[in-house]
Design a protein around this motif. Structure first.
Motif, PDB file in Angstrom:
ATOM      1  N   SER A 105       0.827  -1.202   0.000  1.00 23.33           N
ATOM      2  CA  SER A 105       0.000   0.000   0.000  1.00 23.33           C
ATOM      3  C   SER A 105       0.864   1.256   0.000  1.00 23.33           C
ATOM      4  O   SER A 105       1.928   1.282   0.608  1.00 23.33           O
ATOM      5  N   GLN A 107      -0.600   3.990   1.132  1.00 24.60           N
ATOM      6  CA  GLN A 107      -1.367   4.787   2.081  1.00 24.60           C
ATOM      7  C   GLN A 107      -0.771   4.682   3.481  1.00 24.60           C
ATOM      8  O   GLN A 107      -0.734   3.602   4.066  1.00 24.60           O
ATOM      9  N   SER A 127       3.561  10.236  -1.838  1.00 24.60           N
ATOM     10  CA  SER A 127       2.669   9.561  -0.891  1.00 24.60           C
ATOM     11  C   SER A 127       3.115   9.723   0.550  1.00 24.60           C
ATOM     12  O   SER A 127       2.320   9.555   1.459  1.00 24.60           O
ATOM     13  N   TYR A 134      -4.256  13.707   0.343  1.00 24.34           N
ATOM     14  CA  TYR A 134      -5.010  12.483   0.044  1.00 24.34           C
ATOM     15  C   TYR A 134      -4.083  11.548  -0.706  1.00 24.34           C
ATOM     16  O   TYR A 134      -3.419  11.953  -1.664  1.00 24.34           O
ATOM     17  N   ARG A 135      -4.026  10.305  -0.258  1.00 21.65           N
ATOM     18  CA  ARG A 135      -3.179   9.310  -0.923  1.00 21.65           C
ATOM     19  C   ARG A 135      -3.816   7.939  -0.779  1.00 21.65           C
ATOM     20  O   ARG A 135      -4.119   7.500   0.318  1.00 21.65           O
ATOM     21  N   ARG A 136      -4.025   7.300  -1.902  1.00 24.01           N
ATOM     22  CA  ARG A 136      -4.531   5.933  -1.936  1.00 24.01           C
ATOM     23  C   ARG A 136      -3.840   5.232  -3.083  1.00 24.01           C
ATOM     24  O   ARG A 136      -3.572   5.840  -4.113  1.00 24.01           O
ATOM     25  N   GLN A 138      -1.705   1.299  -4.560  1.00 22.11           N
ATOM     26  CA  GLN A 138      -0.952   0.093  -4.253  1.00 22.11           C
ATOM     27  C   GLN A 138      -0.023  -0.287  -5.385  1.00 22.11           C
ATOM     28  O   GLN A 138      -0.213   0.093  -6.528  1.00 22.11           O
ATOM     29  N   PHE A 157      -2.483   4.612  -8.200  1.00 18.27           N
ATOM     30  CA  PHE A 157      -2.566   5.498  -7.045  1.00 18.27           C
ATOM     31  C   PHE A 157      -3.282   6.787  -7.417  1.00 18.27           C
ATOM     32  O   PHE A 157      -3.334   7.183  -8.576  1.00 18.27           O
TER      33      PHE A 157
END
Length: 178
Positions: A105, A107, A127, A134-136, A138, A157
């Motif tokens: 991840s 995140q 990240s 905001y960070r999402r 993988q 991402f």
């Protein structure tokens, strides 16, 4: 005569409706392989993105170093898309303590980092940067074969940074000989 006119008009309408559709941006990326094909690509905000241009260094590199607590993998790609000094973008992925295939991840983690640089907009999304709010996403390693010298995987991402809007990277894939 009227009948021929209607047939001709109908034919023109039908033929113009058969125009080519916009190509799927994913089809413009290299295939997701696991053979060491030396490929890299993704969609950046829905547009195809592959390494391009040369600034004196390779526009796509992958390194893997082994440490007692696992491997350190770094993937770096850039593209020069114009002739101006700011027509430059780069994308990098980094993960440590890697022991084999699996998903990492981006995140809230110390072990994996995604970064995108848009020189023209003077924006850098990281990240692990407190200004990226905001960070999402993988990174998935699908093959790590040290004997064959091949590392492959996928990534995606999304990050947001005030003043820079957001960056959405999807359909990412890489396949490289080490």
């Amino acid at each position: 005569m009227k009948h021929a006119y209607y047939c001709l008009a109908l034919s023109v309408v039908l033929l113009s409706a058969c125009g080519k559709e916009d190509p799927d941006p994913v089809d413009q990326l290299p295939p997701a392989t696991q053979t060491g094909a030396n490929t890299f690509g993704c969609l950046v905000n829905g547009q195809p993105w592959t390494p391009r241009g040369n600034n004196g260094t390779s526009n796509y590199t992958v390194s893997y170093d082994i440490f007692p607590d696992g491997g350190l993998l770094e993937i770096v790609a850039y593209r020069i898309y114009g002739t101006g000094p700011d027509d430059f973008q780069s994308l990098s992925l980094w993960t440590k303590e890697l022991h084999g295939i699996g998903t990492r991840s981006f995140q809230n983690t110390q072990n994996s980092i995604a970064r995108f640089n848009e020189q023209r907009r003077n924006c850098v999304w990281r990240s692990r940067d407190s200004t990226t709010t905001y960070r999402r996403g993988q990174l998935t390693i699908t093959r790590l074969d040290l004997q064959a010298g091949v590392v492959s995987g996928t990534f995606a991402f999304t990050m947001y940074k005030p003043g820079c809007d957001s960056i959405r990277v999807t359909e990412g894939r890489f396949d490289r000989k080490l």
